[in-house]
Design an enzyme around this catalytic site. Structure first.
Site, PDB file in Angstrom:
ATOM      1  N   HIS A  97       4.477  -5.600  -4.026  1.00  0.00           N
ATOM      2  CA  HIS A  97       3.651  -7.072  -4.248  1.00  0.00           C
ATOM      3  C   HIS A  97       3.960  -7.479  -5.550  1.00  0.00           C
ATOM      4  O   HIS A  97       4.122  -8.746  -5.626  1.00  0.00           O
ATOM      5  CB  HIS A  97       2.189  -6.658  -4.071  1.00  0.00           C
ATOM      6  CG  HIS A  97       1.565  -6.243  -2.671  1.00  0.00           C
ATOM      7  ND1 HIS A  97       0.829  -5.359  -2.486  1.00  0.00           N
ATOM      8  CD2 HIS A  97       1.865  -7.116  -1.383  1.00  0.00           C
ATOM      9  CE1 HIS A  97       0.380  -5.253  -1.122  1.00  0.00           C
ATOM     10  NE2 HIS A  97       1.006  -6.411  -0.491  1.00  0.00           N
TER      11      HIS A  97
ATOM     12  N   SER B 143       0.622  -1.184   1.394  1.00  0.00           N
ATOM     13  CA  SER B 143      -0.704  -0.712   0.921  1.00  0.00           C
ATOM     14  C   SER B 143      -1.066   0.521   1.811  1.00  0.00           C
ATOM     15  O   SER B 143      -1.515   1.708   1.086  1.00  0.00           O
ATOM     16  CB  SER B 143      -1.892  -1.854   1.053  1.00  0.00           C
ATOM     17  OG  SER B 143      -1.493  -2.882   0.251  1.00  0.00           O
TER      18      SER B 143
ATOM     19  N   LYS C 242     -11.931  -7.002   8.667  1.00  0.00           N
ATOM     20  CA  LYS C 242     -10.765  -5.842   8.314  1.00  0.00           C
ATOM     21  C   LYS C 242     -11.552  -5.059   7.227  1.00  0.00           C
ATOM     22  O   LYS C 242     -12.436  -5.400   6.187  1.00  0.00           O
ATOM     23  CB  LYS C 242      -9.549  -6.592   7.357  1.00  0.00           C
ATOM     24  CG  LYS C 242      -8.307  -6.528   8.105  1.00  0.00           C
ATOM     25  CD  LYS C 242      -7.197  -6.848   7.087  1.00  0.00           C
ATOM     26  CE  LYS C 242      -6.039  -7.260   7.896  1.00  0.00           C
ATOM     27  NZ  LYS C 242      -4.887  -7.755   6.956  1.00  0.00           N
TER      28      LYS C 242
ATOM     29  N   ARG D 158       9.891  -7.368   4.524  1.00  0.00           N
ATOM     30  CA  ARG D 158      10.734  -6.248   4.260  1.00  0.00           C
ATOM     31  C   ARG D 158      11.345  -5.710   5.482  1.00  0.00           C
ATOM     32  O   ARG D 158      12.551  -4.967   4.915  1.00  0.00           O
ATOM     33  CB  ARG D 158       9.510  -5.051   4.133  1.00  0.00           C
ATOM     34  CG  ARG D 158       8.691  -4.950   3.186  1.00  0.00           C
ATOM     35  CD  ARG D 158       7.271  -4.352   3.099  1.00  0.00           C
ATOM     36  NE  ARG D 158       6.535  -5.062   3.866  1.00  0.00           N
ATOM     37  CZ  ARG D 158       5.067  -4.855   4.353  1.00  0.00           C
ATOM     38  NH1 ARG D 158       4.770  -3.689   3.649  1.00  0.00           N
ATOM     39  NH2 ARG D 158       4.277  -5.525   4.991  1.00  0.00           N
TER      40      ARG D 158
END
Ligand code: ADP
Length: 165
Positions: free
Chosen positions: A16, A130, A40, A92
């Site tokens: 990030h 993460s 979340k 990614r």
């Protein structure tokens, strides 16, 4: 030109931070936006994430062009509200691309005045997320290369607290 980089950042990773730095090399102003999504379950509170991002940004050369905020609701609307015309996302792998393409297309429909701008991950960070960081640290692996050094202790401390619960 101002750009918004939205995400969950639970926690911020070196992947990030690399996107933030590269975006700030292109745009005049970069606003890192923490999406407040009550559905979340996150490891860190929004306030903790803001503080961790701020600490990490302070190590960058172009830190003065970067700020952090949190917001609820549609990201395109938040972006428009603060005068940003661009949203940045990182890609990614093909798996990211499929999700990002759908989201960017939906956003284009919702608010055509905001463009999504994609930066591809640096090769050394293509695997990094993460959740990978949390998984490795929870199993006593070394995450020093994966999170910015100013937040390493914060991440380790929180995972220890969680394990002892
Ligand atoms: P979200 O829940 O919105 O996907 P994340 O915090 O997981 O939030 O990611 C925010 C953005 O950063 C996404 O566009 C994601 O693809 C990108 N990103 C995440 N990890 C990396 C990385 N290692 N390198 C480049 N981009 C990344």
């Amino acid at each position: 030109m101002k750009a918004v980089y939205p995400g969950t950042f639970d926690p911020l990773t070196n992947g990030h931070l690399d996107i933030i730095e590269r975006a700030a090399n292109i745009f005049d102003e970069v606003v890192v936006l923490i999406n407040q999504n009550p559905r979340k379950q996150n490891l860190f509170t929004v306030e903790e994430r803001i503080e961790m991002i701020q600490k990490s940004i302070n190590t960058l050369k172009n830190a003065s062009k970067i700020s952090v905020m949190s917001g609820k609701g549609l990201t395109v609307n938040i972006a428009e509200g603060i005068g940003a015309k661009t949203m940045i996302r990182g890609i990614r792998a093909v798996s990211d691309y499929e999700y990002e393409l759908a989201t960017a297309t939906a956003n284009m429909k919702i608010n055509p005045s905001i463009e999504t701008f994609f930066l591809i991950a640096r090769p050394e960070y293509t695997f990094l997320s993460s959740s990978t960081v949390k998984e490795i640290a929870m199993n006593d692996g070394d995450i020093r290369d994966f999170v910015p050094s100013p937040i390493l202790e914060d991440v380790l401390k929180r995972l220890k607290q969680n394990q002892s619960m």
